[in-house]
Scaffold this active site. Sequence first.
Site, mmCIF file in Angstrom:
data_model
loop_
_atom_site.group_PDB
_atom_site.id
_atom_site.type_symbol
_atom_site.label_atom_id
_atom_site.label_comp_id
_atom_site.label_asym_id
_atom_site.label_seq_id
_atom_site.Cartn_x
_atom_site.Cartn_y
_atom_site.Cartn_z
ATOM 1 N N GLU A 1 -4.567 8.850 9.846
ATOM 2 C CA GLU A 1 -4.182 7.890 8.799
ATOM 3 C C GLU A 1 -3.639 8.696 7.631
ATOM 4 O OE1 GLU A 1 -7.210 5.521 6.844
ATOM 5 O OE2 GLU A 1 -5.701 4.227 5.906
ATOM 6 N N GLU B 1 -5.273 12.627 2.852
ATOM 7 C CA GLU B 1 -5.147 12.093 1.489
ATOM 8 C C GLU B 1 -4.700 13.222 0.569
ATOM 9 O OE1 GLU B 1 -5.234 9.159 -0.259
ATOM 10 O OE2 GLU B 1 -4.942 10.502 -1.963
ATOM 11 N N ASP C 1 -0.480 16.953 1.042
ATOM 12 C CA ASP C 1 0.667 16.065 0.904
ATOM 13 C C ASP C 1 1.321 15.939 2.285
ATOM 14 O OD1 ASP C 1 3.202 14.925 0.476
ATOM 15 O OD2 ASP C 1 3.222 15.675 -1.586
ATOM 16 N N ASP D 1 2.194 3.734 -0.955
ATOM 17 C CA ASP D 1 2.805 3.544 -2.279
ATOM 18 C C ASP D 1 4.258 3.079 -2.100
ATOM 19 O OD1 ASP D 1 0.459 4.439 -3.448
ATOM 20 O OD2 ASP D 1 1.100 6.528 -3.417
ATOM 21 N N LYS E 1 11.720 2.516 -7.105
ATOM 22 C CA LYS E 1 13.061 2.954 -7.544
ATOM 23 C C LYS E 1 13.838 3.529 -6.356
ATOM 24 C CE LYS E 1 11.808 3.856 -12.277
ATOM 25 N NZ LYS E 1 11.050 4.796 -13.097
ATOM 26 N N ASP F 1 1.134 -5.406 1.825
ATOM 27 C CA ASP F 1 1.380 -6.764 1.296
ATOM 28 C C ASP F 1 2.750 -6.818 0.623
ATOM 29 O OD1 ASP F 1 0.610 -5.102 -0.874
ATOM 30 O OD2 ASP F 1 0.364 -6.914 -2.093
ATOM 31 N N THR G 1 -8.531 -2.578 5.142
ATOM 32 C CA THR G 1 -8.660 -1.438 4.223
ATOM 33 C C THR G 1 -9.124 -1.965 2.865
ATOM 34 O OG1 THR G 1 -6.482 -1.495 3.167
ATOM 35 C CG2 THR G 1 -6.578 -0.519 5.368
ATOM 36 N N TYR H 1 -7.461 -1.760 0.039
ATOM 37 C CA TYR H 1 -6.338 -2.476 -0.584
ATOM 38 C C TYR H 1 -6.100 -3.822 0.098
ATOM 39 C CZ TYR H 1 -4.633 0.890 -4.006
ATOM 40 O OH TYR H 1 -4.499 1.676 -5.122
ATOM 41 N N GLU H 2 -6.291 -3.866 1.396
ATOM 42 C CA GLU H 2 -6.091 -5.116 2.144
ATOM 43 C C GLU H 2 -7.072 -6.187 1.651
ATOM 44 O OE1 GLU H 2 -6.006 -4.299 6.292
ATOM 45 O OE2 GLU H 2 -5.779 -6.379 6.889
HETATM 46 N N1 SAM Z 1 -4.764 3.277 2.615
HETATM 47 C C1 SAM Z 1 -5.663 2.916 1.536
HETATM 48 C C2 SAM Z 1 -5.894 1.437 1.523
HETATM 49 O O1 SAM Z 1 -5.135 0.710 2.186
HETATM 50 O O2 SAM Z 1 -6.856 0.999 0.895
HETATM 51 C C3 SAM Z 1 -5.124 3.436 0.186
HETATM 52 C C4 SAM Z 1 -3.799 2.877 -0.258
HETATM 53 S S1 SAM Z 1 -3.205 3.637 -1.755
HETATM 54 C C5 SAM Z 1 -2.080 2.499 -2.371
HETATM 55 C C6 SAM Z 1 -2.124 4.892 -1.131
HETATM 56 C C7 SAM Z 1 -2.823 6.239 -0.931
HETATM 57 O O3 SAM Z 1 -1.914 7.128 -0.298
HETATM 58 C C8 SAM Z 1 -3.251 6.910 -2.220
HETATM 59 O O4 SAM Z 1 -4.603 7.295 -2.139
HETATM 60 C C9 SAM Z 1 -2.318 8.115 -2.342
HETATM 61 O O5 SAM Z 1 -2.913 9.195 -3.012
HETATM 62 C C10 SAM Z 1 -2.034 8.413 -0.888
HETATM 63 N N2 SAM Z 1 -0.733 9.089 -0.676
HETATM 64 C C11 SAM Z 1 0.468 8.687 -1.150
HETATM 65 N N3 SAM Z 1 1.442 9.532 -0.783
HETATM 66 C C12 SAM Z 1 0.833 10.497 -0.034
HETATM 67 C C13 SAM Z 1 1.310 11.660 0.623
HETATM 68 N N4 SAM Z 1 2.610 12.017 0.567
HETATM 69 N N5 SAM Z 1 0.416 12.427 1.299
HETATM 70 C C14 SAM Z 1 -0.894 12.086 1.345
HETATM 71 N N6 SAM Z 1 -1.409 10.993 0.730
HETATM 72 C C15 SAM Z 1 -0.556 10.204 0.045
#
Ligand code: SAM
Length: 216
Positions: free
Chosen positions: A43, A68, A98, A120, A124, A156, A195, A197-198
């Site tokens: 994930e 993460e 990352d 995310d 933009k 969503d 999740t 966020y879900e």
């Molecule tokens: N998946 C979880 C949920 O649905 O509850 C968290 C969603 S949150 C909006 C997005 C997560 O992705 C954040 O914790 C962010 O730090 C991580 N994230 C975003 N870009 C990433 C990347 N390039 N590599 C690793 N993690 C990333």
Amino acid sequence: MRLRNIPRAEGTIQTHPAVIKRPEAQRGCWRQVFSNKNPIHIEIGMGKGGFILNMALMHPDINYIGIERYSSVLLRAVEKFDTEEFKELKNVRFVCMDAQNIGDVFSHNEVERIHLNFSDPWPKARHAKRRLTSKEFLARYEEILEPCGQIEFKTDNTELFNFSLGQAKEAGWTISKYTYDLHHHETLNRGNVRTEYEEKFSSKGNPINKMIAVRK
Ligand code: SAM
């Protein structure tokens, strides 16, 4: 998601046995980490870990790796792992990185499935390549997924969802299933693990989109 800096995050992550400290060193030999030959599902952008921990509980024959970017967020997943419900799990590990560098951590054909949940949106246009479902990221996933490996993506955000469907099709992936209302979809909702966020967005009444895309 970026939580405020938590001083103990780095220390906990450096010492916790479920966190892989030098993930590049495992490239090509992740199954040794789990001491079995089970498929590997990852994930990306795991957040606080509720999804991957529950998936690991429900599917003991799959090896799960949660990725993460921020240690302050990964700490929450590690703390959840340490609770009574999850602490005996042998089939889950965490990596703080990352995902841009995902190819340094997994070799060709090493991963069977990639879960992307509520990624995310980067609204933009000039940031489009940072979206985890952009063609740039799809090319990275193609390198590590096995033939017929899949991405399962939930969000969503309908704009991001439509963008993702378009990017996958343009890149030659097959969209095997998709819906704009997961929680009312008879087959896709079966066994769905929500999740953090879900839960948040569906409790506000937002429908959840899901697609399953198969590697070309
Ligand atoms: N998946 C979880 C949920 O649905 O509850 C968290 C969603 S949150 C909006 C997005 C997560 O992705 C954040 O914790 C962010 O730090 C991580 N994230 C975003 N870009 C990433 C990347 N390039 N590599 C690793 N993690 C990333």
